[in-house]
Scaffold this motif. Structure first.
Motif, PDB file in Angstrom:
ATOM      1  N   UNK A  99       0.830  -1.205   0.000  1.00  0.00           N
ATOM      2  CA  UNK A  99       0.000   0.000   0.000  1.00  0.00           C
ATOM      3  C   UNK A  99       0.861   1.250   0.000  1.00  0.00           C
ATOM      4  N   UNK A 100       1.981   1.235   0.747  1.00  0.00           N
ATOM      5  CA  UNK A 100       2.887   2.384   0.740  1.00  0.00           C
ATOM      6  C   UNK A 100       3.616   2.491  -0.594  1.00  0.00           C
ATOM      7  N   UNK A 101       4.098   1.351  -1.110  1.00  0.00           N
ATOM      8  CA  UNK A 101       4.863   1.367  -2.354  1.00  0.00           C
ATOM      9  C   UNK A 101       4.050   1.908  -3.519  1.00  0.00           C
ATOM     10  N   UNK A 102       2.751   1.667  -3.513  1.00  0.00           N
ATOM     11  CA  UNK A 102       1.922   2.127  -4.629  1.00  0.00           C
ATOM     12  C   UNK A 102       1.933   3.644  -4.759  1.00  0.00           C
ATOM     13  N   UNK A 103       2.274   4.349  -3.666  1.00  0.00           N
ATOM     14  CA  UNK A 103       2.298   5.819  -3.702  1.00  0.00           C
ATOM     15  C   UNK A 103       3.458   6.355  -4.548  1.00  0.00           C
ATOM     16  N   UNK A 104       4.446   5.497  -4.819  1.00  0.00           N
ATOM     17  CA  UNK A 104       5.568   5.934  -5.652  1.00  0.00           C
ATOM     18  C   UNK A 104       5.135   6.105  -7.104  1.00  0.00           C
ATOM     19  N   UNK A 105       4.168   5.311  -7.503  1.00  0.00           N
ATOM     20  CA  UNK A 105       3.818   5.241  -8.919  1.00  0.00           C
ATOM     21  C   UNK A 105       2.708   6.233  -9.248  1.00  0.00           C
ATOM     22  N   UNK A 106       3.113   7.495  -9.269  1.00  0.00           N
ATOM     23  CA  UNK A 106       2.229   8.590  -9.664  1.00  0.00           C
ATOM     24  C   UNK A 106       2.954   9.367 -10.760  1.00  0.00           C
ATOM     25  N   UNK A 107       2.314   9.582 -11.859  1.00  0.00           N
ATOM     26  CA  UNK A 107       2.991  10.213 -12.975  1.00  0.00           C
ATOM     27  C   UNK A 107       3.846   9.202 -13.715  1.00  0.00           C
ATOM     28  N   UNK A 108       4.306   9.564 -14.880  1.00  0.00           N
ATOM     29  CA  UNK A 108       5.065   8.640 -15.720  1.00  0.00           C
ATOM     30  C   UNK A 108       6.418   8.331 -15.112  1.00  0.00           C
TER      31      UNK A 108
END
Length: 324
Positions: A99-108
């Motif tokens: 859940x925390x790691x998914x926050x890295x994947x914002x924008x290209x």
């Protein structure tokens, strides 16, 4: 040391060290590879990297140290970050909750190699969300490895089964070469699902869709048969490793079977077997002579449930059994 290109900061993940790391990052414009502890909150470090006006950083790894084996990142917040310093990253390795790691994947993102290791098994919802974020932001990704460290079976929620539908959001990444998803219970999927996966990833060289610890088999889940290997052989000519849990007893007939062309490693984990002679005959037709058959639970555990009568199978398939 302004020309330093690689830095391995092997310390305990104490809060006081984060300021020193951030200070170093501002000074090391030539740095390409960074390895640092998995602080509980890495937002400030990632924000610093993102805001750097000049950076050569392409590889970053957040690890847990031997004196803090359960150290893992729980908080990542990049809200409002507008810099482009993370755009150069091609390799990301992180010990974090999904859940925390998914926050890295914002924008290209330009990430090609992503490894995320959690401590406990992730929920199906967190897996789907993470893979969806990766699929949306890292369209050129080639390697995705998602696993966990805990071997405790008490942590498993028996009602939370990962399905093939949780994986489908990342099938859009058609350049995938290496995919690993380790789960607590066998994934609910069937041969048609593997066909869809194989057709989506023609460049695949390694596929791991096995579970651990591997003794909880839930009812009412879709099951794989050995027909799944036929789909992989047809659509993934470069594949040399596959780890699958196979518990559908259906064995394809001998007619018009494709053959894997390269030396192959096939991992059956703790898959059940009731008709070893028929399976041996089938495997001898789809695999080259010099293939290796692995059995047992996985790389990380030294004991597990094995296929019965391996000596009966080995001479027929001309492979070798290697116990983990």
């Amino acid at each position: 040391m302004p020309n330093l290109v690689s830095l391995d900061f092997a310390v305990h993940p104490k809060l006081i060290y984060k300021a020193h790391i951030i200070n170093l990052l501002h000074r090391l414009c030539m740095l390409q590879k960074l390895t640092i502890p998995a602080f509980q909150n890495i937002s400030s470090i990632l924000t610093c990297i993102s805001n750097l006006s000049t950076t050569s950083l392409t590889h970053i790894s957040f690890f847990n140290t031997s004196d803090a084996p359960q150290s893992i990142t729980h908080v990542i917040d990049l809200a409002g970050v507008q810099g482009h310093g993370l755009a150069n990253l091609t390799v990301l390795q992180i010990h974090s909750t999904y859940s925390a790691a998914s926050k890295i994947f914002v924008g290209e993102r330009n990430l090609k190699d992503i490894t995320i290791t959690s401590h406990d098994p992730a929920s199906a919802a967190d897996i789907r969300k993470l893979l969806s974020r990766i699929g949306q932001t890292c369209t050129c990704v080639e390697e995705v490895k998602l696993t966990f460290e805990s071997n405790s079976r008490e942590l498993i929620d028996k009602s939370d089964v990962v399905t093939f539908e949780d994986i489908t959001p990342i099938l859009c990444c058609t350049g995938m070469k290496w995919f690993m998803l380790s789960t607590a219970c066998p994934i609910s999927m069937d041969d048609n699902d593997i066909q869809k996966l194989a057709e989506s990833w023609p460049s695949l060289v390694s596929l791991w869709l096995s579970s651990r610890p591997g003794r909880l088999i839930l009812p009412n889940r879709r099951r794989l048969s050995f027909k799944s290997l036929i789909h992989l052989a047809y659509h993934c000519p470069c594949l040399f490793y596959a780890s699958l849990y196979i518990d559908d007893p259906c064995i394809p007939g001998p007619e018009n079977l494709p053959v894997f062309s390269s030396p192959f490693n096939f991992d059956v984990g703790f898959s059940p077997i009731e008709n070893p002679a028929e399976i041996a005959s089938f495997l001898s037709k789809v695999f080259p002579v010099n293939f290796t058959l692995w059995y047992g639970v996985d790389h990380f555990l030294s004991e597990g449930e094995h296929w019965e009568d391996p000596d009966l199978i080995s001479p027929n398939i001309k492979g070798r059994w290697s116990e983990r």
